[in-house]
Design a protein around this motif. Structure first.
Motif, mmCIF file in Angstrom:
data_model
loop_
_atom_site.group_PDB
_atom_site.id
_atom_site.type_symbol
_atom_site.label_atom_id
_atom_site.label_comp_id
_atom_site.label_asym_id
_atom_site.label_seq_id
_atom_site.Cartn_x
_atom_site.Cartn_y
_atom_site.Cartn_z
ATOM 1 N N ASP A 61 0.835 -1.095 -0.078
ATOM 2 C CA ASP A 61 -0.149 0.114 -0.002
ATOM 3 C C ASP A 61 0.917 1.131 0.032
ATOM 4 N N VAL A 64 1.067 2.426 -3.460
ATOM 5 C CA VAL A 64 -0.270 3.203 -3.943
ATOM 6 C C VAL A 64 -0.371 4.546 -3.245
ATOM 7 N N GLU A 65 0.081 4.626 -2.124
ATOM 8 C CA GLU A 65 -0.192 6.099 -1.448
ATOM 9 C C GLU A 65 0.930 7.070 -2.078
#
Length: 279
Positions: A61, A64-65
């Motif tokens: 993640d 993605v962030e």
């Protein structure tokens, strides 16, 4: 007996040399390994005082962030255009100036070349304010031109290519003149093609310097969509707290294009360094 002792000493020297090289390689690679591992950690893990080398759980993640936090497509395009135009300007203007300083005679030649040497000896940071004022008065802030502006002329490139042209025998230019070439034709038809290796080295170093430039893009372009990769990543660092896994994930994404280019042009890069050292 002497021969065997000599071989033994050579063997020990070889072992020590390889050990030193391996140690140096580990020291150089460690920050990249740490960046990759940190990009997969959670925030508490990254700031945990109890040292943990490997992440307890892979966190995809963070990437993605990082992508959601920065307009990476714009940053890639801005960085690529800045590198492209800086390389074109450095090669074009440095080649002409280097040829003039090496092969032509004109008034003020030594004075002008002395100014080039002075610019090389001064830190680039002292030019930031006057360069910014020039860009601001032209009304060209937050543009690609603003990113390229400090690299239009390369003092290092002028000096480097001057040394290259000085190594070319003057008889070649004289032969071109006897064949009917004027000064401009002698430059771009005869002399410039002989500097291919040096131009490749200048291209590589100009690209590397432009890619790693942080201060100028951060100053001249305040719009996030007009920043480069280095200045865009700097915005991920908070004033009091920083999400280090996301920062490392963004740094890894920003590093990938140069790593790919290096793997593709590894031979030219090494030849460029060797040529610069020889000069």
């Amino acid at each position: 007996m002497k021969k065997s002792s000599l071989e033994a000493s050579r063997t020990r020297l070889t072992i020590l040399t390889y050990a030193a090289l391996i140690l140096g390689a580990i020291i150089m690679i460690f920050p990249f390994v740490w960046m990759i591992l940190t990009s997969s950690k959670t925030v508490p893990e990254s700031i945990d005082p109890n040292f943990s080398f490997f992440p307890k759980q892979i966190m995809g993640d963070n990437f993605v962030e990082a992508v959601n936090s920065l307009p990476f497509l714009n940053l890639y395009v801005n960085t690529a255009l800045m590198i492209l135009f800086r390389v074109i300007c450095a090669v074009a203007f440095s080649s002409m100036a280097g040829y003039a300083f090496a092969k032509l005679e004109f008034k003020g030649k030594k004075l002008l070349f002395g100014i080039v040497l002075v610019q090389m000896s001064l830190p680039s940071q002292i030019f930031i304010i006057p360069q910014y004022q020039m860009v601001a008065k032209m009304g060209l802030g937050n543009t690609i031109f603003a990113l390229v502006f400090p690299g239009i002329v390369s003092a290092f490139g002028v000096f480097f290519l001057r040394q290259t042209y000085m190594g070319i025998p003057k008889e070649i230019g004289e032969a071109a003149y006897l064949d009917g070439c004027n000064q401009w034709q002698t430059f771009y038809k005869v002399m410039f093609p002989l500097t291919g290796t040096s131009v490749a080295a200048l291209t590589i170093f100009t690209a590397v310097f432009a890619y790693s430039d942080l201060m100028w893009p951060l100053v001249v372009n305040s719009d996030l969509k007009m920043m480069t990769l280095s200045s865009g990543l700097a915005t991920l660092r908070g004033q009091f707290t920083t999400n280090f896994p996301v920062l490392m994930a963004g740094s890894l994404l920003a590093m990938l294009p140069m790593v790919v280019l290096y793997l593709i042009f590894q031979k030219q890069f090494i030849e460029g360094i060797a040529t610069t050292g020889g000069k």
